[in-house]
Design an enzyme around this catalytic site. Structure first.
Site, PDB file in Angstrom:
ATOM      1  N   LEU A   1     110.970  36.934 123.902  1.00 29.05           N
ATOM      2  CA  LEU A   1     112.164  37.124 123.086  1.00 29.05           C
ATOM      3  C   LEU A   1     113.197  37.965 123.824  1.00 29.05           C
ATOM      4  O   LEU A   1     112.875  39.032 124.358  1.00 29.05           O
ATOM      5  CB  LEU A   1     111.798  37.816 121.772  1.00 29.05           C
ATOM      6  CG  LEU A   1     111.073  36.920 120.766  1.00 29.05           C
ATOM      7  CD1 LEU A   1     110.260  37.740 119.790  1.00 29.05           C
ATOM      8  CD2 LEU A   1     112.093  36.061 120.043  1.00 29.05           C
ATOM      9  N   CYS A   2     114.404  37.473 123.889  1.00 30.01           N
ATOM     10  CA  CYS A   2     115.566  38.192 124.389  1.00 30.01           C
ATOM     11  C   CYS A   2     115.324  38.857 125.745  1.00 30.01           C
ATOM     12  O   CYS A   2     115.117  38.186 126.740  1.00 30.01           O
ATOM     13  CB  CYS A   2     116.029  39.202 123.335  1.00 30.01           C
ATOM     14  SG  CYS A   2     117.673  39.851 123.621  1.00 30.01           S
TER      15      CYS A   2
END
Length: 172
Positions: free
Chosen positions: A103-104
């Site tokens: 994620l991210c």
């Protein structure tokens, strides 16, 4: 069949990017193990309201004990980019063809681990040049699934799609 998921996390993780997938995984009967360097260490996300306790030390685990690795975003993955033990762990998950959930900002840690060559990935747009320089093929999409081995999303706004995809892959 329930899966075992290692979560690589330390201080200043993105709270929703940790808690939303972890709660969804637990609700689906998967087990979650928080890993970092110090067992019993209490860490907090960027919002500083909810605590996470480290279950196992990185040097106590074997990738074959797990089915997947979740790396939430925030500042947490950035703390690990020069940590040789963490880099090796990620490389071992990759070499064992274990699913990595990114994620991210976790995408930058995957780049530091040098596992993005010829892989497809997403992250926030600001990371695109760095990921491409690390050999990855960047897509600006809410979700990218590279052969069920690398599942990535851009940011917390993409969590519903990310979680649905992760749960589907974990079911197989």
């Amino acid at each position: 069949m329930p899966k075992r998921i290692a979560v690589l996390v330390t201080h200043n993780f993105d709270d929703p990017e940790y808690f939303e997938p972890v709660n969804a995984f637990k609700a689906a009967q998967h087990s979650v193990c928080n890993i970092e360097h110090e067992v019993g260490k209490v860490i907090y996300g960027q919002q500083g309201t909810l605590a996470v306790i480290i279950d196992r030390s990185i040097d106590q685990i074997n990738v074959h004990d797990f089915d997947a690795l979740l790396i939430p975003g925030g500042e947490s993955p950035l703390h690990f980019t020069s940590d040789d033990q963490v880099i090796k762990l990620i490389q071992d998950f990759n070499a064992a063809n274990k699913t990595i959930l990114s994620l991210c900002d976790a995408s930058l840690l995957l780049g530091a681990a040098d596992i993005l060559q010829d892989r497809i990935i997403t992250s926030i747009r600001d990371h695109a040049p760095w990921l491409q320089n690390a050999g990855g093929r960047y897509y600006d999409a809410e979700l990218v699934n590279d052969n069920n081995q690398l599942i990535s999303s851009r940011a917390a706004e993409d969590l519903p799609v990310f979680i649905d995809e992760c749960l589907e892959v974990l079911r197989s």
